[in-house]
Design an enzyme around this catalytic site. Structure first.
Site, PDB file in Angstrom:
ATOM      1  N   SER A 118       0.823  -1.211   0.000  1.00 23.50           N
ATOM      2  CA  SER A 118       0.000   0.000   0.000  1.00 23.50           C
ATOM      3  C   SER A 118       0.853   1.254   0.000  1.00 23.50           C
ATOM      4  CB  SER A 118      -0.858  -0.014   1.262  1.00 23.50           C
ATOM      5  OG  SER A 118      -1.529   1.217   1.407  1.00 23.50           O
ATOM      6  N   TYR A 142      -1.779   0.169  10.205  1.00 21.27           N
ATOM      7  CA  TYR A 142      -2.046  -0.523   8.936  1.00 21.27           C
ATOM      8  C   TYR A 142      -0.830  -0.412   8.012  1.00 21.27           C
ATOM      9  CZ  TYR A 142      -3.712  -1.246   4.197  1.00 21.27           C
ATOM     10  OH  TYR A 142      -3.822  -1.672   2.901  1.00 21.27           O
ATOM     11  N   LYS A 146       1.907  -3.404   6.580  1.00 18.21           N
ATOM     12  CA  LYS A 146       2.203  -3.664   5.159  1.00 18.21           C
ATOM     13  C   LYS A 146       3.709  -3.528   4.895  1.00 18.21           C
ATOM     14  CE  LYS A 146      -1.775  -4.711   3.404  1.00 18.21           C
ATOM     15  NZ  LYS A 146      -2.022  -5.921   2.612  1.00 18.21           N
TER      16      LYS A 146
HETATM   17  N1  UFG Z   1     -12.956  10.626   3.120  1.00 21.95           N
HETATM   18  C1  UFG Z   1     -13.923  11.544   3.458  1.00 21.95           C
HETATM   19  N2  UFG Z   1     -15.124  11.055   3.896  1.00 21.95           N
HETATM   20  C2  UFG Z   1     -15.378   9.725   4.017  1.00 21.95           C
HETATM   21  C3  UFG Z   1     -14.376   8.807   3.659  1.00 21.95           C
HETATM   22  C4  UFG Z   1     -13.177   9.295   3.202  1.00 21.95           C
HETATM   23  O1  UFG Z   1     -13.735  12.748   3.379  1.00 21.95           O
HETATM   24  O2  UFG Z   1     -16.479   9.365   4.457  1.00 21.95           O
HETATM   25  C5  UFG Z   1     -11.674  11.127   2.621  1.00 21.95           C
HETATM   26  C6  UFG Z   1     -10.513  10.670   3.472  1.00 21.95           C
HETATM   27  O3  UFG Z   1     -10.264  11.590   4.502  1.00 21.95           O
HETATM   28  C7  UFG Z   1      -9.399  10.584   2.449  1.00 21.95           C
HETATM   29  C8  UFG Z   1     -10.116  10.249   1.134  1.00 21.95           C
HETATM   30  O4  UFG Z   1     -11.464  10.582   1.359  1.00 21.95           O
HETATM   31  O5  UFG Z   1      -8.809  11.829   2.307  1.00 21.95           O
HETATM   32  C9  UFG Z   1     -10.020   8.795   0.773  1.00 21.95           C
HETATM   33  O6  UFG Z   1     -10.396   8.017   1.895  1.00 21.95           O
HETATM   34  P1  UFG Z   1     -10.635   6.444   1.808  1.00 21.95           P
HETATM   35  O7  UFG Z   1     -11.063   6.002   3.158  1.00 21.95           O
HETATM   36  O8  UFG Z   1     -11.506   6.119   0.648  1.00 21.95           O
HETATM   37  O9  UFG Z   1      -9.204   5.896   1.453  1.00 21.95           O
HETATM   38  P2  UFG Z   1      -7.837   6.056   2.245  1.00 21.95           P
HETATM   39  O10 UFG Z   1      -7.010   6.981   1.400  1.00 21.95           O
HETATM   40  O11 UFG Z   1      -7.965   6.448   3.644  1.00 21.95           O
HETATM   41  O12 UFG Z   1      -7.382   4.565   2.356  1.00 21.95           O
HETATM   42  C10 UFG Z   1      -7.311   3.740   1.238  1.00 21.95           C
HETATM   43  C11 UFG Z   1      -7.432   2.283   1.627  1.00 21.95           C
HETATM   44  C12 UFG Z   1      -6.253   1.839   2.423  1.00 21.95           C
HETATM   45  C13 UFG Z   1      -4.993   2.264   1.763  1.00 21.95           C
HETATM   46  C14 UFG Z   1      -5.020   3.729   1.537  1.00 21.95           C
HETATM   47  C15 UFG Z   1      -3.805   4.269   0.905  1.00 21.95           C
HETATM   48  O13 UFG Z   1      -8.589   2.088   2.386  1.00 21.95           O
HETATM   49  O14 UFG Z   1      -6.290   0.449   2.532  1.00 21.95           O
HETATM   50  O15 UFG Z   1      -6.102   4.002   0.673  1.00 21.95           O
HETATM   51  O16 UFG Z   1      -3.952   5.661   0.808  1.00 21.95           O
HETATM   52  F1  UFG Z   1      -3.935   1.981   2.524  1.00 21.95           F
END
Ligand code: UFG
Length: 330
Positions: A118, A142, A146
């Protein structure tokens, strides 16, 4: 007969799409999944062996029963927020899972592993776009699990085990033919939550943080279509089969989108408003993660084909009961 590939986490979001890609490439995917977060109905290509990767004997038995010569290791816990609240569970499932997997592989004489890593291993990167040489300093458990997985695989090269660690950026979208999609429970990812909000099934979308040092104040991520990701695994396996050395590769597009841009893309593609509410920052979220995808191009000839944000939204929208025939997003 074609090669069998053990796909741990084959009942999950990315794993199920990878099984389809393997099948279409003439390989035989065998899903190995404990169904803790995956779904048996998502296993449409090849058999399902119900088992846990922490159980080395079960991994060995599955490899031997199907005469698998390589593994793609997806099975893991994958919520950043949950890993902050319950780190022990992440070390158990992700690090314990890697140890069980490699012990099973050693016992069965399998020496090729493609590992689902990741971009969370980079933490808050010191420069953008992120290259594979960018220092890996994860900021949540997490990401650390990884990174440890990558290190275990690097250390095992002394025994002739070869691997490709694929550092995914943000997996999104759904099967272009509509057979497979994203069903997490609980759902925490931006695209599905925003699509649910647009469909009226979910709550208004929480935008986590509007004061980041980005042009519109919301976090920027590099979204890559799950079908493109799936194809990269087939290329990584081919490289290992041809005797290629171990390596780590970013899988992203090189283009970032803010949370607000994702909302706008969904509204443009579906013609529906995404109701939003503004919330504080979510702990553990780096402001901006964008890949330099150059090494995957150079090493695997991998280029994304359907990862523009309009296509990602168009393919994902029907899973949430939305029509996607509206104006195409930029
Ligand atoms: N976000 C929101 N509202 C939500 C959900 C997410 O504003 O309800 C924002 C988060 O703050 C983030 C972006 O949208 O800035 C993306 O969030 P996600 O939860 O969709 O994805 P992440 O970037 O947190 O995480 C994903 C995977 C992980 C991986 C990661 C790497 O879930 O397994 O990408 O960046 F490690």
């Amino acid at each position: 007969m074609s090669d069998a590939i053990l796909v741990t986490g084959g009942a999950g979001f990315i794993g199920s799409h990878a099984c389809k890609a393997l099948h279409h490439a003439g390989l035989r995917p065998v899903s190995f999944d404990n169904l803790s977060t995956g779904h048996a109905h998502a296993v449409r290509y090849g058999p399902l062996v119900q088992g846990d990767v922490r159980d080395a004997a079960a991994v060995e038995a599955a490899l031997r029963a199907h005469d698998a010569r390589a593994v793609i290791h997806f099975a893991a816990s994958a919520y950043v927020g949950e890993s902050m609240a319950d780190p022990a569970r992440y070390y158990d499932n992700n690090v314990g899972g890697m140890i069980g997997l490699v012990q099973g592989c050693r016992a069965a004489g399998v020496k090729r592993i493609v590992f689902s890593s990741s971009c969370a291993t980079y933490g808050v990167p010191e420069s953008l776009p992120i290259r594979e040489t960018t220092p890996q300093r994860p900021i949540n458990p997490y990401g650390r699990t990884k990174l440890i997985g990558e290190e275990i695989l690097r250390d095992l090269s002394v025994e002739g085990m070869r691997h490709v660690a694929l550092r995914y950026f943000n997996a999104a979208g759904a099967d272009p033919e509509g057979e497979l999609g994203e069903h997490h429970d609980p759902e925490t990812h931006l695209l599905p939550l925003a699509l649910k909000a647009a469909s009226g099934q979910g709550r208004p979308l929480a935008i986590f943080g509007t004061d980041y040092p980005t042009p519109d104040g919301t976090c920027i991520r590099d979204y890559i279509h799950v079908a493109d990701l799936a194809r990269a695994h087939v290329l990584a396996l081919a490289r290992l089969r041809e005797g290629g050395e171990s390596l780590a590769l970013n899988l992203g597009t090189g283009r970032g989108h803010s949370v607000r841009e994702i909302v706008a893309a969904i509204e443009a593609v579906t013609g529906r408003a995404v109701p939003v509410r503004l919330e504080p920052r979510r702990p553990g979220d780096p402001p901006e993660l964008v890949a330099d995808p150059g090494r995957a191009v150079a090493e695997l000839g991998f280029r994304t084909e359907c990862s523009d944000i309009g296509t990602i939204v168009r393919h994902a929208a029907p899973w949430f009961g939305l029509e996607a025939g509206h104006v195409q997003a930029a």
